[in-house]
Design a protein around this motif. Structure first.
Motif, PDB file in Angstrom:
ATOM      1  N   LEU A 159       0.827  -1.198   0.000  1.00  0.00           N
ATOM      2  CA  LEU A 159       0.000   0.000   0.000  1.00  0.00           C
ATOM      3  C   LEU A 159       0.868   1.257   0.000  1.00  0.00           C
ATOM      4  CD1 LEU A 159      -2.987   0.967   0.176  1.00  0.00           C
ATOM      5  CD2 LEU A 159      -2.557   1.365   2.588  1.00  0.00           C
ATOM      6  N   VAL A 160       1.885   1.289   0.865  1.00  0.00           N
ATOM      7  CA  VAL A 160       2.770   2.458   0.938  1.00  0.00           C
ATOM      8  C   VAL A 160       3.466   2.673  -0.406  1.00  0.00           C
ATOM      9  CG1 VAL A 160       4.903   3.338   1.949  1.00  0.00           C
ATOM     10  CG2 VAL A 160       3.130   2.373   3.419  1.00  0.00           C
ATOM     11  N   HIS A 161       3.948   1.582  -0.995  1.00  0.00           N
ATOM     12  CA  HIS A 161       4.633   1.690  -2.282  1.00  0.00           C
ATOM     13  C   HIS A 161       3.690   2.240  -3.350  1.00  0.00           C
ATOM     14  CE1 HIS A 161       8.021   0.626  -4.933  1.00  0.00           C
ATOM     15  NE2 HIS A 161       7.084   0.406  -5.842  1.00  0.00           N
ATOM     16  N   GLY A 162       2.431   1.759  -3.336  1.00  0.00           N
ATOM     17  CA  GLY A 162       1.465   2.243  -4.315  1.00  0.00           C
ATOM     18  C   GLY A 162       1.156   3.720  -4.155  1.00  0.00           C
ATOM     19  N   ILE A 163       1.011   4.177  -2.907  1.00  0.00           N
ATOM     20  CA  ILE A 163       0.742   5.593  -2.655  1.00  0.00           C
ATOM     21  C   ILE A 163       1.931   6.443  -3.086  1.00  0.00           C
ATOM     22  CG2 ILE A 163       0.326   7.314  -0.865  1.00  0.00           C
ATOM     23  CD1 ILE A 163      -1.149   5.116   0.716  1.00  0.00           C
ATOM     24  N   LEU A 164       3.141   6.011  -2.705  1.00  0.00           N
ATOM     25  CA  LEU A 164       4.338   6.761  -3.069  1.00  0.00           C
ATOM     26  C   LEU A 164       4.519   6.816  -4.584  1.00  0.00           C
ATOM     27  CD1 LEU A 164       6.907   5.539  -0.397  1.00  0.00           C
ATOM     28  CD2 LEU A 164       5.915   7.829  -0.584  1.00  0.00           C
ATOM     29  N   GLU A 165       4.211   5.716  -5.257  1.00  0.00           N
ATOM     30  CA  GLU A 165       4.346   5.689  -6.719  1.00  0.00           C
ATOM     31  C   GLU A 165       3.447   6.739  -7.357  1.00  0.00           C
ATOM     32  OE1 GLU A 165       4.703   2.295 -10.171  1.00  0.00           O
ATOM     33  OE2 GLU A 165       3.299   1.974  -8.506  1.00  0.00           O
ATOM     34  N   ARG A 166       2.232   6.868  -6.852  1.00  0.00           N
ATOM     35  CA  ARG A 166       1.318   7.877  -7.384  1.00  0.00           C
ATOM     36  C   ARG A 166       1.816   9.287  -7.094  1.00  0.00           C
ATOM     37  NH1 ARG A 166      -4.894   6.332  -7.134  1.00  0.00           N
ATOM     38  NH2 ARG A 166      -4.822   4.209  -7.911  1.00  0.00           N
ATOM     39  N   LEU A 167       2.316   9.483  -5.882  1.00  0.00           N
ATOM     40  CA  LEU A 167       2.814  10.810  -5.502  1.00  0.00           C
ATOM     41  C   LEU A 167       4.022  11.208  -6.344  1.00  0.00           C
ATOM     42  CD1 LEU A 167       2.533  10.628  -1.597  1.00  0.00           C
ATOM     43  CD2 LEU A 167       1.036  11.875  -3.181  1.00  0.00           C
ATOM     44  N   VAL A 168       4.915  10.251  -6.585  1.00  0.00           N
ATOM     45  CA  VAL A 168       6.104  10.556  -7.393  1.00  0.00           C
ATOM     46  C   VAL A 168       5.699  10.912  -8.816  1.00  0.00           C
ATOM     47  CG1 VAL A 168       8.179   9.546  -8.420  1.00  0.00           C
ATOM     48  CG2 VAL A 168       7.709   9.218  -5.991  1.00  0.00           C
ATOM     49  N   ARG A 169       4.758  10.170  -9.383  1.00  0.00           N
ATOM     50  CA  ARG A 169       4.293  10.492 -10.740  1.00  0.00           C
ATOM     51  C   ARG A 169       3.622  11.864 -10.773  1.00  0.00           C
ATOM     52  NH1 ARG A 169       2.053   5.125 -11.202  1.00  0.00           N
ATOM     53  NH2 ARG A 169      -0.007   6.068 -11.019  1.00  0.00           N
ATOM     54  N   GLU A 170       2.827  12.153  -9.744  1.00  0.00           N
ATOM     55  CA  GLU A 170       2.072  13.404  -9.716  1.00  0.00           C
ATOM     56  C   GLU A 170       2.980  14.613  -9.548  1.00  0.00           C
ATOM     57  OE1 GLU A 170      -1.514  15.716  -9.689  1.00  0.00           O
ATOM     58  OE2 GLU A 170      -1.141  13.614 -10.196  1.00  0.00           O
ATOM     59  N   PHE A 171       4.024  14.469  -8.717  1.00  0.00           N
ATOM     60  CA  PHE A 171       4.848  15.635  -8.363  1.00  0.00           C
ATOM     61  C   PHE A 171       6.298  15.487  -8.821  1.00  0.00           C
ATOM     62  CE2 PHE A 171       1.477  15.475  -5.056  1.00  0.00           C
ATOM     63  CZ  PHE A 171       0.834  16.645  -5.421  1.00  0.00           C
ATOM     64  N   TRP A 172       6.506  14.699  -9.885  1.00  0.00           N
ATOM     65  CA  TRP A 172       7.867  14.589 -10.430  1.00  0.00           C
ATOM     66  C   TRP A 172       8.296  15.964 -10.943  1.00  0.00           C
ATOM     67  CZ3 TRP A 172      11.189  10.831  -9.764  1.00  0.00           C
ATOM     68  CH2 TRP A 172      12.358  10.833 -10.517  1.00  0.00           C
ATOM     69  N   GLY A 173       9.437  16.423 -10.503  1.00  0.00           N
ATOM     70  CA  GLY A 173       9.894  17.763 -10.866  1.00  0.00           C
ATOM     71  C   GLY A 173       9.446  18.829  -9.895  1.00  0.00           C
ATOM     72  N   GLN A 174       8.660  18.451  -8.870  1.00  0.00           N
ATOM     73  CA  GLN A 174       8.234  19.383  -7.818  1.00  0.00           C
ATOM     74  C   GLN A 174       8.651  18.807  -6.463  1.00  0.00           C
ATOM     75  OE1 GLN A 174       4.102  20.983  -8.374  1.00  0.00           O
ATOM     76  NE2 GLN A 174       4.003  19.459  -9.994  1.00  0.00           N
TER      77      GLN A 174
END
Length: 272
Positions: A159-174
């Motif tokens: 679950l943590v990995h899935g949430i982090l994966e979404r966050l990284v995709r959403e805020f890549w470069g931020q």
């Protein structure tokens, strides 16, 4: 809720808004945190207390407690919080929510029934909230709140990995924005009984992303752009030198491949 003294007000405001929106279904449009420390014999402090307003503009006090143990005295404690809040904010209505995130089945009451007193607050059992219902939302705030919910067969790491994966995709470069959401995930995760190093998972995920062809192509494109800028700069410097030596524009264009418009612009700059 962990060590509050080291947490920023912006994070707490975000938590209040997220709980209100995604768990309590309150369309909050304004949040102002309130100080809740009160001294009697012992110090106690409510988890989250804020003055909020809905779309209709009517303000009220929103009080949120997060509990990971079943305490028989919790209704009494909630009532004591309520009286303190009312004394500090006369005339404003108060809505109280107790959010239970413990591992054991919920065993607390949602109020008190005493002679001459009927007292109730909203009791949210996170065991009954499907994490997937929040992960389906198109909102990073909802994804982060999913760490408090029922994992439905997933391991904490998954679950943590899935949430982090979404966050990284959403805020890549931020990186600043990504760090803010990861911090919120850590705060909420500290109230769950699992051994997952969120920072370690984030670093592993970053390494995975850096291995992706799209990421490497982006780096290569950046390098190419840098090289192109370097070549363009050399051409301009050569043109400036030729202008200083008295070459005409046609000769400079043949050597540097610069457009005539650019050469005339450089000639004007040199003459000033």
């Amino acid at each position: 809720m962990g060590d509050k003294d080291i947490l920023s007000k912006s994070i707490f405001k975000a938590l209040v808004r997220d709980f209100a929106t995604y768990l309590f279904h309150l369309p909050v449009v304004e949040v102002k945190l309130l100080e809740t420390a009160q001294q009697r014999v012992e110090e106690r402090r409510a988890d989250l207390v804020a003055k909020v307003a809905l779309a209709d503009g009517l303000p009220f006090i929103l009080h949120i407690e997060i509990q990971n143990d079943n305490l028989a005295v919790m209704p009494v404690r909630m009532l004591r919080y309520l009286t303190d809040i009312l004394l500090e904010n006369p005339g404003l209505p108060v809505r109280q929510y107790l959010v239970y995130i413990g591992k054991k089945p919920l065993g607390m009451a949602d109020g008190l029934n005493l002679p001459g007193l009927a007292y109730r607050y909203e009791l949210i059992d996170m065991h009954r909230v499907d994490a997937e219902s929040l992960l389906r939302q198109d909102a990073p705030d909802a994804w982060v709140l999913a760490i408090l919910c029922d994992f439905r067969g997933r391991t904490p790491r998954e679950l943590v990995h899935g949430i982090l994966e979404r966050l990284v995709r959403e805020f890549w470069g931020q990186p600043g924005k990504l760090r803010e959401y990861v911090r919120m995930l850590e705060i909420l995760g500290s109230n769950r009984d699992f051994e997952v190093d969120i920072e370690e998972e984030l670093e592993m995920l970053k390494i995975e992303y850096e291995k992706l062809p799209t990421y490497r192509m982006g780096l290569k494109k950046g390098e190419q752009l840098g090289e192109e800028k370097g070549v363009a700069k050399e051409k301009i410097e050569s043109a400036r030198a030729m202008l200083a030596l008295g070459f005409d524009s046609t000769q400079i264009a043949l050597v540097t491949k610069l457009p005539m418009v650019e050469i005339e612009r450089l000639r004007t700059e040199n003459s000033q």
